[in-house]
Design a protein around this motif. Structure first.
Motif, PDB file in Angstrom:
ATOM      1  N   TRP A  98       2.809   3.705  -5.945  1.00 29.32           N
ATOM      2  CA  TRP A  98       3.477   2.346  -5.116  1.00 29.32           C
ATOM      3  C   TRP A  98       4.379   1.680  -6.148  1.00 29.32           C
ATOM      4  O   TRP A  98       4.416   2.020  -7.448  1.00 29.32           O
ATOM      5  N   GLU A  99       4.999   0.801  -5.490  1.00 28.47           N
ATOM      6  CA  GLU A  99       5.957  -0.029  -6.178  1.00 28.47           C
ATOM      7  C   GLU A  99       5.831  -1.196  -5.617  1.00 28.47           C
ATOM      8  O   GLU A  99       5.565  -1.474  -4.451  1.00 28.47           O
ATOM      9  N   GLY A 100       6.382  -2.527  -6.363  1.00 29.32           N
ATOM     10  CA  GLY A 100       6.397  -3.756  -6.130  1.00 29.32           C
ATOM     11  C   GLY A 100       5.839  -4.674  -7.054  1.00 29.32           C
ATOM     12  O   GLY A 100       4.997  -3.880  -7.930  1.00 29.32           O
ATOM     13  N   GLU A 101       5.605  -5.873  -6.770  1.00 29.35           N
ATOM     14  CA  GLU A 101       4.851  -6.684  -7.579  1.00 29.35           C
ATOM     15  C   GLU A 101       3.487  -6.912  -6.801  1.00 29.35           C
ATOM     16  O   GLU A 101       3.111  -7.704  -5.874  1.00 29.35           O
ATOM     17  N   ALA A 102       2.279  -6.245  -7.435  1.00 38.35           N
ATOM     18  CA  ALA A 102       1.164  -6.101  -6.868  1.00 38.35           C
ATOM     19  C   ALA A 102       0.464  -7.663  -7.119  1.00 38.35           C
ATOM     20  O   ALA A 102       0.696  -8.410  -8.300  1.00 38.35           O
ATOM     21  N   GLY A 103      -0.431  -8.239  -6.369  1.00 46.01           N
ATOM     22  CA  GLY A 103      -1.057  -9.570  -6.436  1.00 46.01           C
ATOM     23  C   GLY A 103      -1.699  -9.635  -4.968  1.00 46.01           C
ATOM     24  O   GLY A 103      -1.049  -9.465  -4.009  1.00 46.01           O
ATOM     25  N   PRO A 104      -2.643 -10.559  -5.144  1.00 46.06           N
ATOM     26  CA  PRO A 104      -3.126 -11.162  -3.913  1.00 46.06           C
ATOM     27  C   PRO A 104      -2.115 -11.783  -2.909  1.00 46.06           C
ATOM     28  O   PRO A 104      -1.571 -12.599  -3.591  1.00 46.06           O
ATOM     29  N   GLY A 105      -2.119 -11.346  -1.879  1.00 45.62           N
ATOM     30  CA  GLY A 105      -0.965 -11.950  -0.814  1.00 45.62           C
ATOM     31  C   GLY A 105       0.387 -11.422  -0.821  1.00 45.62           C
ATOM     32  O   GLY A 105       1.302 -11.838  -0.169  1.00 45.62           O
ATOM     33  N   ARG A 106       0.502 -10.566  -1.805  1.00 44.17           N
ATOM     34  CA  ARG A 106       1.775  -9.816  -1.838  1.00 44.17           C
ATOM     35  C   ARG A 106       1.630  -8.247  -1.276  1.00 44.17           C
ATOM     36  O   ARG A 106       0.566  -7.964  -0.877  1.00 44.17           O
ATOM     37  N   THR A 107       2.943  -7.610  -0.838  1.00 49.83           N
ATOM     38  CA  THR A 107       3.022  -6.464  -0.262  1.00 49.83           C
ATOM     39  C   THR A 107       3.490  -5.399  -1.308  1.00 49.83           C
ATOM     40  O   THR A 107       4.644  -5.811  -1.944  1.00 49.83           O
ATOM     41  N   ILE A 108       3.050  -4.431  -1.393  1.00 51.70           N
ATOM     42  CA  ILE A 108       3.666  -3.185  -2.140  1.00 51.70           C
ATOM     43  C   ILE A 108       4.195  -2.288  -1.175  1.00 51.70           C
ATOM     44  O   ILE A 108       3.371  -2.239  -0.083  1.00 51.70           O
ATOM     45  N   LYS A 109       4.588  -1.152  -1.621  1.00 50.87           N
ATOM     46  CA  LYS A 109       5.327  -0.102  -0.826  1.00 50.87           C
ATOM     47  C   LYS A 109       4.662   1.275  -1.530  1.00 50.87           C
ATOM     48  O   LYS A 109       4.689   1.481  -2.770  1.00 50.87           O
ATOM     49  N   VAL A 110       3.889   1.945  -0.673  1.00 46.62           N
ATOM     50  CA  VAL A 110       3.206   3.008  -1.007  1.00 46.62           C
ATOM     51  C   VAL A 110       3.817   4.233  -0.206  1.00 46.62           C
ATOM     52  O   VAL A 110       3.959   4.451   0.844  1.00 46.62           O
ATOM     53  N   ARG A 111       4.217   5.407  -1.197  1.00 41.54           N
ATOM     54  CA  ARG A 111       4.558   6.363  -0.844  1.00 41.54           C
ATOM     55  C   ARG A 111       3.371   7.494  -0.611  1.00 41.54           C
ATOM     56  O   ARG A 111       2.695   7.990  -1.467  1.00 41.54           O
ATOM     57  N   MET A 112       3.080   7.965   0.560  1.00 43.61           N
ATOM     58  CA  MET A 112       1.961   8.899   0.961  1.00 43.61           C
ATOM     59  C   MET A 112       2.431  10.201   0.852  1.00 43.61           C
ATOM     60  O   MET A 112       2.732  10.929   1.836  1.00 43.61           O
ATOM     61  N   VAL A 113       2.025  10.634  -0.374  1.00 46.39           N
ATOM     62  CA  VAL A 113       2.505  12.056  -0.866  1.00 46.39           C
ATOM     63  C   VAL A 113       1.793  13.072  -0.136  1.00 46.39           C
ATOM     64  O   VAL A 113       2.456  14.425  -0.138  1.00 46.39           O
ATOM     65  N   GLN A 114       0.869  12.866   0.462  1.00 46.95           N
ATOM     66  CA  GLN A 114      -0.045  13.806   1.004  1.00 46.95           C
ATOM     67  C   GLN A 114       0.336  13.986   2.639  1.00 46.95           C
ATOM     68  O   GLN A 114      -0.268  14.919   3.181  1.00 46.95           O
ATOM     69  N   GLY A 144      -2.569  -2.863   6.345  1.00 45.72           N
ATOM     70  CA  GLY A 144      -1.333  -2.289   6.596  1.00 45.72           C
ATOM     71  C   GLY A 144      -1.336  -2.084   8.127  1.00 45.72           C
ATOM     72  O   GLY A 144      -2.201  -2.100   8.934  1.00 45.72           O
ATOM     73  N   SER A 145      -0.369  -1.435   8.473  1.00 49.40           N
ATOM     74  CA  SER A 145      -0.081  -0.908   9.849  1.00 49.40           C
ATOM     75  C   SER A 145       0.750   0.254   9.764  1.00 49.40           C
ATOM     76  O   SER A 145       1.632   0.355   9.044  1.00 49.40           O
ATOM     77  N   ASP A 146       0.916   1.216  11.209  1.00 54.13           N
ATOM     78  CA  ASP A 146       1.594   2.223  11.288  1.00 54.13           C
ATOM     79  C   ASP A 146       1.543   2.654  12.637  1.00 54.13           C
ATOM     80  O   ASP A 146       1.258   1.583  13.541  1.00 54.13           O
ATOM     81  N   GLU A 147       2.143   3.713  13.052  1.00 51.99           N
ATOM     82  CA  GLU A 147       2.205   3.780  14.617  1.00 51.99           C
ATOM     83  C   GLU A 147       1.013   3.881  15.316  1.00 51.99           C
ATOM     84  O   GLU A 147       0.947   3.751  16.460  1.00 51.99           O
ATOM     85  N   ALA A 148      -0.054   3.921  14.741  1.00 53.14           N
ATOM     86  CA  ALA A 148      -1.347   3.952  15.216  1.00 53.14           C
ATOM     87  C   ALA A 148      -1.957   2.506  15.472  1.00 53.14           C
ATOM     88  O   ALA A 148      -3.028   2.177  16.086  1.00 53.14           O
ATOM     89  N   GLY A 149      -1.301   1.425  14.525  1.00 54.15           N
ATOM     90  CA  GLY A 149      -1.963   0.510  14.709  1.00 54.15           C
ATOM     91  C   GLY A 149      -2.366  -0.322  13.521  1.00 54.15           C
ATOM     92  O   GLY A 149      -1.726   0.086  12.508  1.00 54.15           O
ATOM     93  N   GLY A 150      -2.970  -1.476  13.300  1.00 57.50           N
ATOM     94  CA  GLY A 150      -3.215  -2.244  12.088  1.00 57.50           C
ATOM     95  C   GLY A 150      -4.840  -1.756  11.464  1.00 57.50           C
ATOM     96  O   GLY A 150      -5.524  -1.194  12.428  1.00 57.50           O
ATOM     97  N   TRP A 151      -4.780  -1.819  10.374  1.00 59.17           N
ATOM     98  CA  TRP A 151      -6.015  -1.384   9.926  1.00 59.17           C
ATOM     99  C   TRP A 151      -6.382  -1.988   8.481  1.00 59.17           C
ATOM    100  O   TRP A 151      -5.378  -2.594   7.607  1.00 59.17           O
ATOM    101  N   LYS A 152      -7.496  -2.340   8.013  1.00 59.12           N
ATOM    102  CA  LYS A 152      -7.996  -3.069   6.892  1.00 59.12           C
ATOM    103  C   LYS A 152      -9.006  -2.030   6.208  1.00 59.12           C
ATOM    104  O   LYS A 152      -9.674  -1.282   6.451  1.00 59.12           O
ATOM    105  N   MET A 153      -8.882  -1.898   4.711  1.00 59.22           N
ATOM    106  CA  MET A 153      -9.606  -1.136   3.807  1.00 59.22           C
ATOM    107  C   MET A 153      -9.926  -1.928   2.681  1.00 59.22           C
ATOM    108  O   MET A 153      -9.257  -2.868   2.161  1.00 59.22           O
TER     109      MET A 153
END
Length: 161
Positions: free
Chosen positions: A44-60, A84-93
């Motif tokens: 992932w890249e970006g400035e991590a922290g609560p309320g912030r958004t990072i970009k994750v490259r899904m290698v699998q 996050g969200s994708d074509e299937a909708g939003g989700w929380k983990m």
């Protein structure tokens, strides 16, 4: 399979557990440090922290798509909640870590799971969490196709507990 479907108000949560013979800080680093998360989920890249958004490259995933992941809560070394969200909708983990008997127990929670989709979602998370185990242990990575065939029927039989 160790996943279970749990009713959470009007929704259902899918909960999976893994146990690691390692200190909590080391398991936390496997989940939160980009160079270590790259070994099983994606860098992932970006400035991590609560309320912030990072970009994750899904290698699998096919094509290694990049996904925006919002950090909803970060309480080192015990709790990380993301959405996050994708074509299937939003989700929380959410990942919760607890030290117990000289080991660290990880509880992975996918919030708001549609029970009709758990047969697809559960095997995927089993696979990713076993990739984490393999990355930490230095063992060969599992094959996803086997996970879907093996776990889909078991997850489809789950009922809210």
């Amino acid at each position: 399979m160790n996943g279970r479907l749990v009713r959470a108000g009007e929704q259902h949560d899918l909960v999976l557990t893994r146990r690691f013979k390692a200190p909590i800080e080391d398991v936390w680093a496997s989940v939160t440090e980009s160079e270590r998360s790259a070994r099983w989920f994606g860098p992932w890249e970006g400035e991590a922290g609560p309320g912030r958004t990072i970009k994750v490259r899904m290698v699998q995933e096919e094509g290694e798509p990049v996904m925006d992941l919002r950090i909803d809560a970060c309480e080192p070394p015990r709790r990380l909640a993301v959405s996050g969200s994708d074509e299937a909708g939003g989700w929380k983990m959410e990942i919760r870590l607890v030290e117990e008997g000289g080991a660290t127990v990880m509880e992975f929670v996918h919030h708001g799971v549609d029970p009709a989709q758990v047969g697809e979602i559960g095997p995927g998370w089993e696979y990713y969490l076993d990739l984490l185990v393999a990355a930490r242990d230095g063992t060969p990575e599992p094959e996803f196709e086997a996970y879907l065939a093996r776990f889909k029927p078991q997850y489809e039989r789950l009922t809210a507990g």
